[in-house]
Design a protein around this motif. Sequence first.
Motif, PDB file in Angstrom:
ATOM      1  N   ASP A 119      43.506  64.062  49.317  1.00 19.31           N
ATOM      2  CA  ASP A 119      44.912  64.111  50.064  1.00 19.31           C
ATOM      3  C   ASP A 119      44.773  64.269  51.404  1.00 19.31           C
ATOM      4  O   ASP A 119      45.724  63.847  52.081  1.00 19.31           O
ATOM      5  CB  ASP A 119      45.567  65.392  49.424  1.00 19.31           C
ATOM      6  N   ALA A 120      43.815  64.813  52.033  1.00 21.33           N
ATOM      7  CA  ALA A 120      43.436  64.875  53.413  1.00 21.33           C
ATOM      8  C   ALA A 120      42.850  63.937  53.798  1.00 21.33           C
ATOM      9  O   ALA A 120      41.705  63.814  54.589  1.00 21.33           O
ATOM     10  CB  ALA A 120      42.737  66.382  53.777  1.00 21.33           C
ATOM     11  N   ALA A 121      43.587  62.805  53.895  1.00 22.06           N
ATOM     12  CA  ALA A 121      42.801  61.431  54.486  1.00 22.06           C
ATOM     13  C   ALA A 121      43.401  61.363  55.879  1.00 22.06           C
ATOM     14  O   ALA A 121      44.040  62.127  56.519  1.00 22.06           O
ATOM     15  CB  ALA A 121      43.552  60.317  53.672  1.00 22.06           C
ATOM     16  N   ASP A 122      42.735  60.318  56.534  1.00 27.85           N
ATOM     17  CA  ASP A 122      43.235  60.174  58.064  1.00 27.85           C
ATOM     18  C   ASP A 122      44.617  59.998  58.050  1.00 27.85           C
ATOM     19  O   ASP A 122      45.407  59.205  57.478  1.00 27.85           O
ATOM     20  CB  ASP A 122      42.526  58.730  58.523  1.00 27.85           C
ATOM     21  N   ARG A 150      41.101  48.557  47.325  1.00 28.04           N
ATOM     22  CA  ARG A 150      42.135  49.456  46.933  1.00 28.04           C
ATOM     23  C   ARG A 150      42.116  51.076  47.199  1.00 28.04           C
ATOM     24  O   ARG A 150      42.943  51.695  47.424  1.00 28.04           O
ATOM     25  CB  ARG A 150      42.790  49.155  45.447  1.00 28.04           C
ATOM     26  N   ILE A 151      40.972  51.497  46.688  1.00 29.01           N
ATOM     27  CA  ILE A 151      40.735  52.889  46.730  1.00 29.01           C
ATOM     28  C   ILE A 151      40.798  53.404  48.241  1.00 29.01           C
ATOM     29  O   ILE A 151      41.051  54.491  48.622  1.00 29.01           O
ATOM     30  CB  ILE A 151      39.524  53.236  45.943  1.00 29.01           C
ATOM     31  N   ARG A 152      40.026  52.632  49.191  1.00 33.05           N
ATOM     32  CA  ARG A 152      39.971  52.943  50.565  1.00 33.05           C
ATOM     33  C   ARG A 152      41.291  52.881  51.405  1.00 33.05           C
ATOM     34  O   ARG A 152      41.440  53.893  52.052  1.00 33.05           O
ATOM     35  CB  ARG A 152      38.946  51.859  51.200  1.00 33.05           C
ATOM     36  N   ILE A 153      41.811  51.815  51.026  1.00 32.57           N
ATOM     37  CA  ILE A 153      43.414  51.882  51.514  1.00 32.57           C
ATOM     38  C   ILE A 153      44.158  52.825  51.014  1.00 32.57           C
ATOM     39  O   ILE A 153      45.047  53.805  51.653  1.00 32.57           O
ATOM     40  CB  ILE A 153      43.851  50.646  51.642  1.00 32.57           C
ATOM     41  N   GLY A 154      44.130  52.878  49.569  1.00 40.11           N
ATOM     42  CA  GLY A 154      45.152  54.308  48.997  1.00 40.11           C
ATOM     43  C   GLY A 154      44.956  55.647  49.643  1.00 40.11           C
ATOM     44  O   GLY A 154      45.850  56.111  49.774  1.00 40.11           O
ATOM     45  N   ARG A 155      43.476  55.873  49.920  1.00 40.85           N
ATOM     46  CA  ARG A 155      43.258  57.207  50.203  1.00 40.85           C
ATOM     47  C   ARG A 155      43.519  57.135  51.812  1.00 40.85           C
ATOM     48  O   ARG A 155      44.002  58.299  52.311  1.00 40.85           O
ATOM     49  CB  ARG A 155      41.678  57.451  50.183  1.00 40.85           C
ATOM     50  N   ARG A 156      43.513  56.122  52.731  1.00 40.10           N
ATOM     51  CA  ARG A 156      43.988  56.186  53.883  1.00 40.10           C
ATOM     52  C   ARG A 156      45.415  56.349  54.194  1.00 40.10           C
ATOM     53  O   ARG A 156      45.734  56.988  55.104  1.00 40.10           O
ATOM     54  CB  ARG A 156      43.526  54.639  54.582  1.00 40.10           C
ATOM     55  N   ILE A 157      46.166  55.835  53.291  1.00 43.77           N
ATOM     56  CA  ILE A 157      47.418  55.735  53.539  1.00 43.77           C
ATOM     57  C   ILE A 157      48.254  57.059  52.663  1.00 43.77           C
ATOM     58  O   ILE A 157      49.382  57.106  52.721  1.00 43.77           O
ATOM     59  CB  ILE A 157      48.234  54.620  53.288  1.00 43.77           C
ATOM     60  N   GLY A 158      47.386  57.805  51.756  1.00 45.16           N
ATOM     61  CA  GLY A 158      47.626  58.864  50.853  1.00 45.16           C
ATOM     62  C   GLY A 158      48.517  58.305  49.663  1.00 45.16           C
ATOM     63  O   GLY A 158      49.347  58.997  49.156  1.00 45.16           O
ATOM     64  N   SER A 159      48.303  57.238  49.097  1.00 37.82           N
ATOM     65  CA  SER A 159      49.030  56.616  48.059  1.00 37.82           C
ATOM     66  C   SER A 159      47.897  56.884  46.839  1.00 37.82           C
ATOM     67  O   SER A 159      47.136  56.157  46.488  1.00 37.82           O
ATOM     68  CB  SER A 159      49.129  55.162  48.103  1.00 37.82           C
ATOM     69  N   ALA A 160      48.315  57.728  45.778  1.00 35.55           N
ATOM     70  CA  ALA A 160      47.687  58.075  44.593  1.00 35.55           C
ATOM     71  C   ALA A 160      47.732  56.825  43.643  1.00 35.55           C
ATOM     72  O   ALA A 160      46.808  56.547  43.006  1.00 35.55           O
ATOM     73  CB  ALA A 160      48.273  59.440  44.034  1.00 35.55           C
ATOM     74  N   TRP A 176      54.377  65.680  48.025  1.00 36.84           N
ATOM     75  CA  TRP A 176      54.240  64.154  48.289  1.00 36.84           C
ATOM     76  C   TRP A 176      55.479  63.365  47.911  1.00 36.84           C
ATOM     77  O   TRP A 176      56.192  63.732  46.753  1.00 36.84           O
ATOM     78  CB  TRP A 176      53.033  63.643  47.516  1.00 36.84           C
ATOM     79  N   SER A 177      55.775  62.444  48.440  1.00 38.45           N
ATOM     80  CA  SER A 177      56.957  61.477  48.130  1.00 38.45           C
ATOM     81  C   SER A 177      56.455  60.115  48.518  1.00 38.45           C
ATOM     82  O   SER A 177      56.387  59.746  49.763  1.00 38.45           O
ATOM     83  CB  SER A 177      58.425  61.675  49.059  1.00 38.45           C
ATOM     84  N   GLY A 178      55.805  59.684  47.309  1.00 40.04           N
ATOM     85  CA  GLY A 178      54.967  58.240  47.488  1.00 40.04           C
ATOM     86  C   GLY A 178      53.667  58.688  48.165  1.00 40.04           C
ATOM     87  O   GLY A 178      53.038  59.527  48.087  1.00 40.04           O
ATOM     88  N   HIS A 179      53.499  57.825  49.360  1.00 39.54           N
ATOM     89  CA  HIS A 179      52.299  58.342  50.300  1.00 39.54           C
ATOM     90  C   HIS A 179      52.771  59.140  51.628  1.00 39.54           C
ATOM     91  O   HIS A 179      52.144  59.116  52.490  1.00 39.54           O
ATOM     92  CB  HIS A 179      51.673  56.969  50.968  1.00 39.54           C
ATOM     93  N   ARG A 180      53.904  59.708  51.314  1.00 39.46           N
ATOM     94  CA  ARG A 180      53.982  60.953  52.737  1.00 39.46           C
ATOM     95  C   ARG A 180      54.015  62.026  52.339  1.00 39.46           C
ATOM     96  O   ARG A 180      54.727  62.300  51.169  1.00 39.46           O
ATOM     97  CB  ARG A 180      55.745  60.156  53.303  1.00 39.46           C
ATOM     98  N   LEU A 181      53.549  62.889  53.002  1.00 43.32           N
ATOM     99  CA  LEU A 181      53.550  64.408  52.869  1.00 43.32           C
ATOM    100  C   LEU A 181      54.750  65.102  53.495  1.00 43.32           C
ATOM    101  O   LEU A 181      54.798  64.965  54.765  1.00 43.32           O
ATOM    102  CB  LEU A 181      52.251  64.834  53.220  1.00 43.32           C
ATOM    103  N   ASN A 182      55.746  65.759  52.774  1.00 38.27           N
ATOM    104  CA  ASN A 182      56.823  66.509  53.352  1.00 38.27           C
ATOM    105  C   ASN A 182      56.428  67.997  53.141  1.00 38.27           C
ATOM    106  O   ASN A 182      55.774  68.447  52.591  1.00 38.27           O
ATOM    107  CB  ASN A 182      58.111  66.296  52.712  1.00 38.27           C
TER     108      ASN A 182
END
Length: 360
Positions: A62-65, A203-213, A305-311
């Motif tokens: 969750d604590a990605a870039d 996919r895993i690398r980009i998913g972690r980068r943008i926060g998309s589970a 989380w709302s998608g890949h955005r953290l509120n």
Amino acid sequence: MNGQDARDHQRGGAAGEVTTSGEHSCEHGHGHGRDRAPEHGHDHPAGIRGWLHEVFVPHSHDAADSIDDALEASSQGIRTVKISLVVLGVTAVAQLAIVAVSGSVALLADTIHNFSDAMTAVPLWIAFVLGRRAPTRRYTHGYGRAEDLAGLFIVAMIALSAVVAGVESIRRLADPQPLDNLGWVLGAGIIGFAGNEAVAVYRIRIGRRIGSAALVADGLHARTDGFTSLAVVLGVIGVWAGFPLADPVVGLLITAAILILLWGTARDVGRRILDGVDPALVDRAEDTLGHVDGVNDVTDLRLRWSGHRLNLQAALGADPATTVAETDALTARADHHLRHTLPNLGRVDLTVISSQPHRT
């Protein structure tokens, strides 16, 4: 209350309740001295055990870039899905060419399976497109949760892969079938494993980068397909070595590996749906807000989380004598520091309330 009411309420100098919210990006990077929250870290097993843990039950990260622009994050997700579809399509076509040469019905079935699995990226593609749409009067929080629905679909596909692999392996143990064209089947298995693993890593690398589970889950889904192809390779090697039951035995081992992977994936996607976050993120947010000048305490801190955005929403305690202008400056500082210490931060709702400073 609105801005005028806040000014009327605080004209005498007493701090009232003022809320600030929004979503913006900071186009400059710098340190914050004591306001900077400590970097977040995770303890992972070391050595071979750590590698196996990362492959089968990778951390959600969750604590990605941090990526400040939600549209750019969605664009990265869409681009990843497109590239993945091309790579998996080429892999399946290469396997289909080997089917035409070898005439293997089993390999044909595996190739059709790979084609169908490649298409599971389509729901995720749709989810990323929906996530870019503005909120409406019906969907006031936007469409970010479409990613979580896509994640559920992907979890179901991983579970189906485990069932199919397990049933097929048991069937071959009960009724062994000779393998034909072993050389061609070996080559097809290597192609399938290489293509799926490349897509999984991407996919895993980009998913972690943008926060998309959901994107991480789709990467793990590709990894399960790669495991299936790897089972074909190991089975062929075992048959060549004089163990005719090597193929179904390896298949059962791969089924167990997929089930372990399924548990980690379902856990992460399920947590998103239930608004679960990494507790370390809560600690980072609390520590960051607590170090902002003018903040006496932090209460009612909530993350989702709302998608890949953290509120985020929180109540900040400030001195009762804080003026409106000072309150605005305080919330602006808090918002600024949060966006430099939390990943993929979207909407921030901060309420300032009267609070006496803690005495030590």
